[in-house]
Design a protein around this motif. Structure first.
Motif, PDB file in Angstrom:
ATOM      1  N   GLU A  77     -12.327  22.495  -5.429  1.00  0.00           N
ATOM      2  CA  GLU A  77     -12.071  22.174  -4.026  1.00  0.00           C
ATOM      3  C   GLU A  77     -11.514  23.389  -3.277  1.00  0.00           C
ATOM      4  O   GLU A  77     -11.699  23.515  -2.063  1.00  0.00           O
ATOM      5  CB  GLU A  77     -11.065  21.027  -3.936  1.00  0.00           C
ATOM      6  CG  GLU A  77     -11.556  19.703  -4.517  1.00  0.00           C
ATOM      7  CD  GLU A  77     -11.981  18.707  -3.455  1.00  0.00           C
ATOM      8  OE1 GLU A  77     -12.697  19.102  -2.516  1.00  0.00           O
ATOM      9  OE2 GLU A  77     -11.591  17.540  -3.572  1.00  0.00           O
ATOM     10  N   PRO A 119     -12.540  17.446   0.246  1.00  0.00           N
ATOM     11  CA  PRO A 119     -13.470  16.329   0.488  1.00  0.00           C
ATOM     12  C   PRO A 119     -13.709  15.440  -0.724  1.00  0.00           C
ATOM     13  O   PRO A 119     -13.842  14.216  -0.572  1.00  0.00           O
ATOM     14  CB  PRO A 119     -14.757  17.028   0.931  1.00  0.00           C
ATOM     15  CG  PRO A 119     -14.636  18.432   0.411  1.00  0.00           C
ATOM     16  CD  PRO A 119     -13.182  18.751   0.474  1.00  0.00           C
ATOM     17  N   CYS A 120     -13.772  16.020  -1.925  1.00  0.00           N
ATOM     18  CA  CYS A 120     -14.009  15.189  -3.118  1.00  0.00           C
ATOM     19  C   CYS A 120     -12.843  14.248  -3.361  1.00  0.00           C
ATOM     20  O   CYS A 120     -13.028  13.078  -3.723  1.00  0.00           O
ATOM     21  CB  CYS A 120     -14.247  16.071  -4.344  1.00  0.00           C
ATOM     22  SG  CYS A 120     -15.723  17.080  -4.246  1.00  0.00           S
ATOM     23  N   ILE A 135     -18.116  12.431  -8.541  1.00  0.00           N
ATOM     24  CA  ILE A 135     -18.318  12.801  -7.139  1.00  0.00           C
ATOM     25  C   ILE A 135     -18.612  14.283  -6.959  1.00  0.00           C
ATOM     26  O   ILE A 135     -19.469  14.671  -6.152  1.00  0.00           O
ATOM     27  CB  ILE A 135     -17.082  12.403  -6.302  1.00  0.00           C
ATOM     28  CG1 ILE A 135     -16.981  10.891  -6.183  1.00  0.00           C
ATOM     29  CG2 ILE A 135     -17.126  13.045  -4.917  1.00  0.00           C
ATOM     30  CD1 ILE A 135     -18.109  10.240  -5.424  1.00  0.00           C
ATOM     31  N   THR A 136     -17.920  15.145  -7.702  1.00  0.00           N
ATOM     32  CA  THR A 136     -17.974  16.590  -7.442  1.00  0.00           C
ATOM     33  C   THR A 136     -19.391  17.168  -7.468  1.00  0.00           C
ATOM     34  O   THR A 136     -19.786  17.875  -6.521  1.00  0.00           O
ATOM     35  CB  THR A 136     -17.053  17.340  -8.425  1.00  0.00           C
ATOM     36  OG1 THR A 136     -15.704  16.926  -8.194  1.00  0.00           O
ATOM     37  CG2 THR A 136     -17.157  18.844  -8.245  1.00  0.00           C
ATOM     38  N   TRP A 144     -21.219  16.013  -4.357  1.00  0.00           N
ATOM     39  CA  TRP A 144     -20.740  16.726  -3.171  1.00  0.00           C
ATOM     40  C   TRP A 144     -21.358  18.119  -3.116  1.00  0.00           C
ATOM     41  O   TRP A 144     -21.771  18.585  -2.042  1.00  0.00           O
ATOM     42  CB  TRP A 144     -19.208  16.826  -3.199  1.00  0.00           C
ATOM     43  CG  TRP A 144     -18.678  17.799  -2.199  1.00  0.00           C
ATOM     44  CD1 TRP A 144     -18.614  17.640  -0.833  1.00  0.00           C
ATOM     45  CD2 TRP A 144     -18.165  19.107  -2.461  1.00  0.00           C
ATOM     46  NE1 TRP A 144     -18.085  18.751  -0.248  1.00  0.00           N
ATOM     47  CE2 TRP A 144     -17.797  19.675  -1.218  1.00  0.00           C
ATOM     48  CE3 TRP A 144     -17.961  19.849  -3.625  1.00  0.00           C
ATOM     49  CZ2 TRP A 144     -17.258  20.957  -1.121  1.00  0.00           C
ATOM     50  CZ3 TRP A 144     -17.415  21.124  -3.536  1.00  0.00           C
ATOM     51  CH2 TRP A 144     -17.071  21.660  -2.286  1.00  0.00           C
ATOM     52  N   TRP A 204     -24.960  17.784  -1.945  1.00  0.00           N
ATOM     53  CA  TRP A 204     -25.033  17.481  -0.527  1.00  0.00           C
ATOM     54  C   TRP A 204     -24.681  18.720   0.304  1.00  0.00           C
ATOM     55  O   TRP A 204     -25.241  18.937   1.393  1.00  0.00           O
ATOM     56  CB  TRP A 204     -24.079  16.331  -0.184  1.00  0.00           C
ATOM     57  CG  TRP A 204     -24.231  15.883   1.235  1.00  0.00           C
ATOM     58  CD1 TRP A 204     -25.103  14.951   1.726  1.00  0.00           C
ATOM     59  CD2 TRP A 204     -23.502  16.381   2.361  1.00  0.00           C
ATOM     60  NE1 TRP A 204     -24.964  14.833   3.083  1.00  0.00           N
ATOM     61  CE2 TRP A 204     -23.987  15.701   3.504  1.00  0.00           C
ATOM     62  CE3 TRP A 204     -22.487  17.322   2.522  1.00  0.00           C
ATOM     63  CZ2 TRP A 204     -23.499  15.931   4.787  1.00  0.00           C
ATOM     64  CZ3 TRP A 204     -21.993  17.564   3.804  1.00  0.00           C
ATOM     65  CH2 TRP A 204     -22.504  16.869   4.908  1.00  0.00           C
ATOM     66  N   SER A 205     -23.782  19.542  -0.199  1.00  0.00           N
ATOM     67  CA  SER A 205     -23.308  20.717   0.537  1.00  0.00           C
ATOM     68  C   SER A 205     -24.266  21.900   0.449  1.00  0.00           C
ATOM     69  O   SER A 205     -24.104  22.875   1.192  1.00  0.00           O
ATOM     70  CB  SER A 205     -21.933  21.152   0.005  1.00  0.00           C
ATOM     71  OG  SER A 205     -20.978  20.135   0.176  1.00  0.00           O
ATOM     72  N   LEU A 251     -18.517  17.544   6.978  1.00  0.00           N
ATOM     73  CA  LEU A 251     -18.839  16.229   6.414  1.00  0.00           C
ATOM     74  C   LEU A 251     -18.532  15.147   7.442  1.00  0.00           C
ATOM     75  O   LEU A 251     -17.417  15.051   7.952  1.00  0.00           O
ATOM     76  CB  LEU A 251     -18.005  16.026   5.151  1.00  0.00           C
ATOM     77  CG  LEU A 251     -18.349  14.907   4.183  1.00  0.00           C
ATOM     78  CD1 LEU A 251     -19.790  15.004   3.702  1.00  0.00           C
ATOM     79  CD2 LEU A 251     -17.401  14.951   2.985  1.00  0.00           C
ATOM     80  N   ILE A 269     -20.602  11.281   3.919  1.00  0.00           N
ATOM     81  CA  ILE A 269     -19.774  10.570   2.935  1.00  0.00           C
ATOM     82  C   ILE A 269     -20.583   9.474   2.268  1.00  0.00           C
ATOM     83  O   ILE A 269     -20.580   9.323   1.040  1.00  0.00           O
ATOM     84  CB  ILE A 269     -18.521   9.982   3.620  1.00  0.00           C
ATOM     85  CG1 ILE A 269     -17.638  11.115   4.137  1.00  0.00           C
ATOM     86  CG2 ILE A 269     -17.743   9.098   2.643  1.00  0.00           C
ATOM     87  CD1 ILE A 269     -16.524  10.634   5.072  1.00  0.00           C
ATOM     88  N   ILE A 281     -23.155  10.843  -0.212  1.00  0.00           N
ATOM     89  CA  ILE A 281     -22.558  11.265  -1.484  1.00  0.00           C
ATOM     90  C   ILE A 281     -22.215  10.056  -2.332  1.00  0.00           C
ATOM     91  O   ILE A 281     -22.486  10.027  -3.545  1.00  0.00           O
ATOM     92  CB  ILE A 281     -21.314  12.127  -1.218  1.00  0.00           C
ATOM     93  CG1 ILE A 281     -21.724  13.459  -0.565  1.00  0.00           C
ATOM     94  CG2 ILE A 281     -20.542  12.386  -2.516  1.00  0.00           C
ATOM     95  CD1 ILE A 281     -20.563  14.260   0.005  1.00  0.00           C
TER      96      ILE A 281
END
Length: 387
Positions: free
Chosen positions: A199, A263-264, A286-287, A290, A293-294, A374, A379, A382
């Motif tokens: 992060e 964000p995560c 999640i990571t 994310w 998506w990023s 984001l 959100i 993800i």
């Protein structure tokens, strides 16, 4: 380089037998101590007994039963003990959840209202009891920072509490105390450290020094986690993970970098608020999603750097190719240490995704400053991809 402020007031006391320094560390902080703990593990492995013996000249009170996602209902019990008995300092013996609970109790002891009010607005924290920590798992880094996370089952919320007044006075860290942590929680703790670092590392602008710090942290987790899962008594690897835990969330990795809105963690807190899953496992799911998506042409170089420096990818390959491989290798690492790859495997459904996204946007830091800005749809994307 970005401006920064760093203050690390906590004394770290590391090494085998470090708990023997507890009497000397606490001698000027009063006779009445509240020991905060989770289940029965600290009783079974002898840590609690040794702490009691070392503090035999103090008046000891106890609060047990702190949950993995610590609840405000338990904090209220601790606050009540502190006010009724005139507690002078706190001794959380455990991992992040226990330490986070102690922080909320420490502040609540001087607050006239309900302790949840301090979670909703930490600016109300004006005074707190001193905290001394005996750490039993490498994970959240709460032993070396001034914040915590508290859950409220009545409102389905999991929110941070933080104040410079909540930094522990000292944290005692004996790697031998982590040897009996079950593999599931050892792996989840490692994933938490990994996510803390990611992060702060995957941001728009870094610098030579903290890039290297982050990369060293990530390599430590990747190398040492399999070692302790194979041999739980590998004290060298246990100690290195403890070190990574402490420095992963104390602010050191952020200096001079683009500020991160985490964000995560914003997304995972919502998942564990609704489903009470293990925090590190949720982050591990999640990571990578994310990251995917990023990933854009603009963000690919940073993710590619991560792949080259952490996983040894070919620096001559196109940035997009290396970025995609780095994300796959991240997922592969989490799977290799036994963490489920999807939210479905953790018992999570999409029933509350809309509410989760809305709550992130209304209660978290602005995610417009994320690596890729984001919004609500991001959100949700993800979350859905993570199922």
């Amino acid at each position: 380089m970005h401006p920064y402020t760093l203050h690390l007031p906590t004394r770290l006391v590391f090494g085998e037998g470090a708990i023997e320094k507890l009497p000397e560390l606490t001698k000027d902080f009063g006779k009445k101590v509240l020991i905060v703990m989770g289940g029965g593990s600290v009783k079974r492995n002898g840590i609690l007994g040794r702490a009691r013996e070392l503090l035999r000249d103090r008046r000891i009170f106890e609060l047990s039963g702190v949950e993995p996602n610590p609840r405000i209902s338990t904090i209220r019990k601790g606050v009540e003990i502190c006010k009724k008995e005139g507690i002078e300092w706190l001794l959380p013996i455990g991992a992040g959840s226990v330490i986070d609970s102690a922080k909320a109790i420490a502040a609540g002891a001087f607050y006239e209202g309900d302790a949840w009010g301090l979670v909703l607005d930490s600016s109300k924290i004006k005074k707190a009891l001193p905290i001394f920590v005996v750490l039993t798992n490498a994970a959240t880094g709460s032993e070396y920072d001034d914040s915590g996370v508290i859950s409220n089952l009545e409102t389905d919320e999991k929110l941070p509490i933080g104040s410079p007044l909540l930094a522990p006075v000292a944290s005692i860290m004996d790697p031998a105390y982590t040897c009996t942590v079950p593999p599931k929680h050892t792996a989840a703790g490692a994933a938490d450290i990994f996510s803390h670092t990611i992060e702060q590392y995957i941001v728009a602008d870094g610098n030579i020094l903290t890039d290297a710090m982050c990369e060293g942290m990530l390599k430590t987790v990747i190398e040492c986690t399999p070692r302790v899962l194979k041999n739980p008594n590998d004290l060298d690897a246990r100690g290195q993970l403890m070190m990574a835990s402490s420095f992963g969330c104390c602010g050191l990795l952020t200096i001079g970098r683009t500020p991160t809105p985490w964000p995560c963690h914003a997304i995972e807190h919502e998942i564990s608020a609704w489903h009470d899953i293990t925090h590190g496992e949720g982050l591990a799911v999640i990571t990578p999603h994310w990251m995917r998506w990023s990933l854009t042409e603009k963000t690919a170089p940073r993710l590619a750097q991560y792949g080259v420096r952490i996983f040894g990818l070919d620096p001559r390959a196109p940035a997009m190719e290396n970025a995609e491989k780095a994300i796959e290798k991240t997922s592969g690492f989490f799977r290799s240490i036994g963490i489920p790859a999807t939210l479905s495997e953790l018992g999570v459904t999409d029933e509350h995704f809309e509410a989760m996204a809305d709550h992130v946007l209304s209660h978290w830091w602005p995610l417009s400053g994320a690596f890729r800005p984001l919004d609500r749809e991001g959100i949700l994307a993800i979350l859905r991809a993570s199922l």
